[in-house]
Design an enzyme around this catalytic site. Structure first.
Site, PDB file in Angstrom:
ATOM      1  N   CYS A 140       1.254   4.757  -6.952  1.00 42.59           N
ATOM      2  CA  CYS A 140       2.449   6.286  -7.689  1.00 42.59           C
ATOM      3  C   CYS A 140       3.670   5.654  -8.014  1.00 42.59           C
ATOM      4  CB  CYS A 140       2.575   7.162  -7.270  1.00 42.59           C
ATOM      5  SG  CYS A 140       3.769   8.602  -7.483  1.00 42.59           S
ATOM      6  N   CYS A 141       4.337   4.402  -6.957  1.00 43.24           N
ATOM      7  CA  CYS A 141       5.546   3.598  -7.143  1.00 43.24           C
ATOM      8  C   CYS A 141       5.188   2.195  -8.315  1.00 43.24           C
ATOM      9  CB  CYS A 141       5.890   2.728  -6.128  1.00 43.24           C
ATOM     10  SG  CYS A 141       6.491   3.773  -4.854  1.00 43.24           S
ATOM     11  N   CYS A 223      12.527   9.662  -4.005  1.00 44.09           N
ATOM     12  CA  CYS A 223      11.592  10.947  -5.079  1.00 44.09           C
ATOM     13  C   CYS A 223      11.114  12.203  -3.600  1.00 44.09           C
ATOM     14  CB  CYS A 223      10.177   9.998  -5.064  1.00 44.09           C
ATOM     15  SG  CYS A 223      10.291   9.063  -6.686  1.00 44.09           S
ATOM     16  N   CYS A 226       8.469  12.049  -1.359  1.00 42.94           N
ATOM     17  CA  CYS A 226       8.330  10.225  -0.381  1.00 42.94           C
ATOM     18  C   CYS A 226       9.216  10.554   0.554  1.00 42.94           C
ATOM     19  CB  CYS A 226       8.011   9.454  -1.139  1.00 42.94           C
ATOM     20  SG  CYS A 226       6.097   9.305  -2.310  1.00 42.94           S
ATOM     21  N   CYS A 249       9.728   0.139  -2.510  1.00 39.05           N
ATOM     22  CA  CYS A 249       9.139   0.985  -3.360  1.00 39.05           C
ATOM     23  C   CYS A 249       8.407  -0.196  -4.458  1.00 39.05           C
ATOM     24  CB  CYS A 249       9.715   1.383  -4.328  1.00 39.05           C
ATOM     25  SG  CYS A 249      11.150   1.207  -5.074  1.00 39.05           S
TER      26      CYS A 249
END
Length: 253
Positions: A140-141, A223, A226, A249
């Protein structure tokens, strides 16, 4: 300017065509420049480090900011008015973070560039399944931060980040200037040697915009899926990816 060798002296400042003509050679020269600057600027005031970067790279230098606060953007704007400030708009930020971004754009002499991922959150859910941040936070990062930063930095030879040595053990040896071999660029960390007390004093002196979430118990802000509040005695970044063995990240490795 100090006795530091400059990018102009090495022929690194020029047209885009010149910049892409010899990427390997330029990379070697940028590495040498960064290594020398890292040695000579260690212990220098943050404004001097930022001024060196701007005088050396001109409009091929930018600032990156997570908008947890506007300290770095404000500091660099004092010596480089009009500098580009890159913000990675992941689509998963807290509203408070976006409010800081908007205030920076409205009140500081900088050019804020909001860079978005190639996929919206909804499109990412369709391709990778919903809540990828819970299943694979690294992926996702990569999609929402790392790849957008690669695109955003294309037109620059150097970028500044707000990393500090006191933030976590993984950042304890952060140099004030270094070469980023993955991106082939010079990475500048003007406030690497600052403590939280230094940051607080700067914010107080200059009335710098700060993310409201710090007042609500957050030690580090990313975000929303997280990021959690930190408890008494916890490391400031303990609230990031708290359910995973993950501390960064991927932007700064």
């Amino acid at each position: 300017m100090s006795a530091l060798v400059s990018a102009a002296g090495l022929g690194l400042i020029g047209t885009d065509a010149q910049a892409s003509a010899d990427p390997g050679g330029r990379g070697d020269e940028l590495r040498q420049l960064a290594e020398r600057a890292g040695r000579e600027l260690e212990g220098a005031p943050a404004t001097e480090i930022a001024r060196w970067a701007f005088q050396t790279f001109g409009d091929r230098f930018c600032v990156t900011s997570s908008m947890a606060d506007a300290v770095l953007a404000h500091l660099v704007s004092r010596v480089a008015p009009g500098v580009d400030v890159v913000f990675l708009d992941t689509g998963l930020h807290f509203p408070e973070t976006l409010a800081v971004r908007d205030e920076v754009a409205r009140t500081l002499p900088v050019n804020v560039r909001s860079i978005r991922p190639r996929l919206t959150v909804g499109q990412q859910d369709g391709v990778y399944g919903p809540r990828l941040f819970n299943k694979s936070p690294d992926e996702c990062c990569r999609l929402r931060k790392v790849e957008p930063l690669e695109r955003a930095l294309t037109g620059y030879d150097a970028w500044a980040a707000g990393l500090r040595r006191d933030e976590s053990p993984t950042r304890a040896n952060t140099p004030v200037v270094a070469f980023d071999p993955r991106r082939g660029k010079v990475k500048v960390n003007p406030i690497a040697a600052w403590t939280q007390a230094d940051v607080d004093a700067y914010i107080s002196r200059w009335n710098v915009p700060v993310n409201e979430l710090f007042r609500r118990g957050y030690g580090s802000i990313g975000c929303w899926p997280c990021t959690r509040r930190t408890g008494a005695g916890e490391d400031a970044r303990a609230g990031r990816w708290a359910m995973f063995e993950k501390t960064e990240c991927g932007l700064h490795v």
